[in-house]
Every structure is written in C-alpha cells, then in structure tokens.
Design an enzyme around this catalytic site. Structure first.
Site, PDB file in Angstrom:
ATOM      1  N   SER A  40      -6.912  -5.424   4.030  1.00 26.60           N
ATOM      2  CA  SER A  40      -5.332  -5.280   3.954  1.00 26.60           C
ATOM      3  C   SER A  40      -4.393  -5.475   4.890  1.00 26.60           C
ATOM      4  CB  SER A  40      -5.025  -3.711   3.762  1.00 26.60           C
ATOM      5  OG  SER A  40      -5.305  -2.938   4.659  1.00 26.60           O
ATOM      6  N   LYS A  83      -2.297   0.452   8.671  1.00 21.90           N
ATOM      7  CA  LYS A  83      -1.100  -0.161   8.017  1.00 21.90           C
ATOM      8  C   LYS A  83      -0.057  -0.245   8.977  1.00 21.90           C
ATOM      9  CE  LYS A  83      -3.364   0.486   4.069  1.00 21.90           C
ATOM     10  NZ  LYS A  83      -3.944  -0.621   3.506  1.00 21.90           N
TER      11      LYS A  83
END
Length: 166
Positions: A40, A83
C-alpha cells in the site's frame, strides 16, 4: 552462603526491572524499528523495508499533512498499518478513488486524521474505513534504514495533488 545467593538474585531482579522500565519508556515514548509489509505504500516504502518510527510527535500533536505514520488498524486492533496523513481535523479531503469520474469530498472531524496509502490502487485506507481517531497513531516514520541503498529520509508523496488546500 544462602544469604549471599539471595542478595545477588534480588540485585539481579532489581536491575532487570529497572532496565525493563527504561526499555519500555524508550520504545513507548522515543521510538523504534519497524518492518513494513504490504504494497500500500509503494513506491515510497516497499514490502520488507525497515524504517525508524519516532513516537514523540504523537504525544506533542506534531503530526502534519504528508507525514507517514504507524497506526493501530481500525479494522484489526492487533495489527498496525503504515499510511500517509492526507488530512487533519477540519481539512477538506477527497474521499473518492482516483478512477471515480465524479469526485466526492468530506471534512475530517475533530480528533481524527485522514490516511491513505501512496499506492492508491492497492491500499485499504480512510477511503474504506473513514477518518481515523488521532489516538490510534503509534508513531511517525522518520527515515528508512533498510535497504541500505535507500537509507535516509523518505521522499515526498507521489499523490501530493490529493492534499487539498482551502
């Protein structure tokens, strides 16, 4: 003889508890080494990259847009996720996927952040589970340690166009 052995054992246990407390404080408040997994955050962080995460920023509320953070997963409290912060409380963020024709926007509520992976097409992030409470942030990634040819501070987001300015 027994008194001598008992004294040494008690001293050893005392030092062990002291060093354990010091280690706990260091890892809880200063930072630690993190091994990142998953696609990700590519291309910024690859699978199995090793990074240093500092924890002081979360305690002093110094997290900014563009920072990469380690967060307790909103979906699985036993897991941590990595993230990038796209929006802070009060910020207007794009909540739609890059491939969506019509773009939708929302405001980040008080006490929350909006997180997205750099690999937008292969990331489960705030676009799926919504804004994340600030209290779930564990630390901010400062720099990459491994692989050595990529050692140093992390590069800017390839998706900086998603940081909306009002």
């Amino acid at each position: 003889m027994l008194r001598n052995a008992l004294g040494k054992t008690c001293r050893f246990l005392g030092y062990t508890v002291q060093y354990g407390c010091i280690a706990h404080c260091a890892f809880e408040y200063l930072g630690g080494i993190v091994v990142c997994s998953g696609p990700s955050m590519e291309p910024t962080i690859q699978n199995s990259d090793i990074v240093f995460s500092e924890n002081l920023s979360r305690h002093f509320y110094c997290i900014r847009k563009g920072d990469i953070v380690i967060v307790k997963s909103p979906n699985d409290p036993k897991a941590n996720i990595c993230k990038r912060v796209i929006g802070l409380e009060g910020d207007k963020v794009c909540t739609s996927n890059p491939s969506d024709f019509l773009k939708s926007h929302s405001y980040v509520p008080k006490g929350h952040v909006w997180l997205e992976g750099d690999n937008l097409r292969n990331s489960t992030d705030s676009r799926c589970y919504g804004p994340v409470p600030y209290g779930l942030i564990r630390g901010r990634i400062c720099f990459k340690i491994w692989p050595l040819n990529d050692f140093g501070f992390l590069r800017a987001s390839p998706n900086s166009h998603r940081f909306l300015d009002d």
